[in-house]
Write an enzyme that holds these catalytic residues in place. Structure first.
Site, short mmCIF file in Angstrom:
data_model
loop_
_atom_site.label_atom_id
_atom_site.label_comp_id
_atom_site.label_asym_id
_atom_site.label_seq_id
_atom_site.Cartn_x
_atom_site.Cartn_y
_atom_site.Cartn_z
CD GLU A 1 -3.15 0.59 0.24
OE1 GLU A 1 -2.88 0.71 -0.97
OE2 GLU A 1 -4.27 0.28 0.64
CB THR B 1 -5.11 6.71 -2.83
OG1 THR B 1 -6.16 5.83 -3.20
CG2 THR B 1 -5.05 6.80 -1.32
N1 HSE Z 1 -7.89 5.71 4.26
C1 HSE Z 1 -7.46 5.86 2.92
C2 HSE Z 1 -7.75 7.28 2.48
C3 HSE Z 1 -8.20 4.89 2.04
O1 HSE Z 1 -8.88 7.74 2.71
O2 HSE Z 1 -6.88 7.94 1.91
C4 HSE Z 1 -7.75 4.91 0.62
O3 HSE Z 1 -8.54 3.98 -0.13
#
Ligand code: HSE
Length: 310
Positions: A131, A184
């Site tokens: 990730e 993201t």
């Molecule tokens: N918690 C992460 C964000 C999830 O909101 O950036 C990304 O899928």
């Protein structure tokens, strides 16, 4: 050649109020990964990627699945060669935990091939490394549910303390993926670096409420707690028709609705399949009317996480 095939499910990160700390898995879509051991010393090689429209890197230092495998082998001091075939069966940059699913599949696959020296939950740090490559942050709210299933709370990152949360029966997730991509990384860069105390109070009230609501199967409390006053107000503008989608979901009887992960997908939870179907129809009608191409997934909460399928 010793080979294993793994399915790792999509997941909904944040689950509204739990930015980076709560997520849940859904049955479909998901990724399939085939990993084989080779006799080529330490060589981690990607030999096939399908379903990504040519967008993913075949460089094993840049792919979340191979990075997770590399991190695992390095941690255990194993000098092993592997070949990887990745079948993306879910959209990239969708907010459905696509990079997480591949990373989880990688960690689970290599552990299977090594005859499972580590427990399932102990694979989390390796999947998190995948990730990190994908979006610059090793957040676990997608990898943890994709790995172990259900709703998961990341109580702490340092030290890592991951808590499975009881999932009420009958809860159904509806996730709509409008056909645009949101990275993201970008969606994290626009977030505030600080929030006010009153905003924090609202958010942690909802986090506690969501966890309590899930544990007690209190649908009303779950619904009241599915509110995000931190990321959603900033990220909503990246998602065309976000307000209308959310209102359509709530109007059709959803318990609550918010952005799935970093978007552009939007999710809702419903108390039963009948309501979920009404939510699906309401969103489909809306997005058809405004001409927004999309996919919609209706799924129970996945309680198993990644699994061996071959
Ligand atoms: N918690 C992460 C964000 C999830 O909101 O950036 C990304 O899928």
């Amino acid at each position: 050649m010793k080979t294993v095939k793994i399915f790792a499910p999509a997941s909904v990160g944040n689950s509204a109020c739990g930015f980076d700390v709560i997520g849940f898995a859904i049955d479909a879509p998901g990724d399939e990964l085939i990993v084989s051991l080779t006799d080529r010393h330490k060589e981690i090689k990607i030999i096939d990627i399908q379903g990504d429209n040519g967008k993913l890197s075949w460089d094993s230092a840049k792919n979340t699945a191979s990075v997770a495998i590399q991190a695992y082998l390095q941690h255990l001091g194993i000098e092993q060669g592997v070949e990887i075939r990745l079948h993306k069966k879910m959209p990239l940059g969708s907010g459905l935990g696509s990079s997480a699913a591949s990373a989880v599949a990688g960690a689970v696959a290599i552990n299977e091939l090594m005859d499972k020296p580590l427990k399932r939950k102990d694979l989390l740090p390796f999947a998190m490394e995948g990730e990190r490559i994908a979006c610059g942050a090793a957040h676990a709210d997608n990898v943890a549910p994709s790995l172990i299933g259900g709703f998961v709370l990341v109580r702490s990152y340092n030290p890592l303390d991951v808590v499975p949360i009881k999932t009420p029966q009958n809860l159904v997730a509806i996730v709509v993926h409008p056909h645009i991509e949101v990275s993201t990384k970008t969606a994290r860069e626009i977030l505030p670096t600080e929030i006010s105390l009153s905003t924090a109070i609202t958010q942690w009230g909802n986090v506690g409420g969501l966890v309590a609501g899930l544990c007690m199967a209190d649908m009303g409390l779950i619904g009241r707690s599915l509110q995000d006053v931190v990321a959603e107000p900033v990220r909503a503008k990246l998602i065309p028709h976000f307000d209308a989608i959310k209102q359509a979901m709530l109007g059709a009887g959803a318990l609550g609705s918010s952005i799935s992960g970093s978007g552009p997908s939007v999710f809702a939870l419903a108390a039963n399949t009948d309501t979920a179907e009404k939510v699906r129809i309401a969103v489909t009608t809306l997005l058809t009317k405004v001409g927004m191409p999309h996919d919609i997934y209706v799924s129970p909460i996945n309680l198993q996480g990644a699994k061996v399928i071959g």
